[in-house]
Motif scaffolding. Structure first.
Motif: not given
Length: 109
Positions: A25-40
């Motif tokens: 995946c590509k990391v879109l946002k990572s903050q604290g204990t959570s991240a939002i990623v874009e899968a392939c």
């Protein structure tokens, strides 16, 4: 003996509830204990990080346990960054080929 951890995209996550998988995946946002990623495959996935974990690379393969239809509990991450951008369409094609019945013996689930 450990079970295999299949490489998946966001569309295949629901089929692996409770199992350990690999999510390129590509990391879109990572903050604290959570991240939002874009899968392939372009779908977004929530990654539930450990308190001491960090996603500092742009492209990563997350090894984690599927805890929701679009959520993974982070166990480990491998940086896929290089001097060139990762072709996510090509990565998704490889993921999908691993589920092709013609190659079932090569890629156990």
């Amino acid at each position: 003996m450990e079970l295999p951890s299949p490489r998946v995209n966001s569309a295949r996550l629901p089929a692996f509830m409770g199992r350990t998988v690999r999510l390129p995946c590509k990391v879109l946002k990572s903050q604290g204990t959570s991240a939002i990623v874009e899968a392939c495959d372009g779908g977004q996935v929530e990654v539930r990080l450990n308190p001491n974990s960090e996603l500092s690379a742009t492209f990563v393969e997350i090894i984690g346990q599927v805890v929701g239809e679009s959520a993974i509990k982070f166990l480990f991450g491998i940086s896929l960054d290089s001097d060139k951008e990762l072709d996510m369409k090509l990565v998704n094609d490889v993921v999908e080929l691993t589920f092709d019945p013609r190659f079932k013996k090569m890629f156990p689930e």
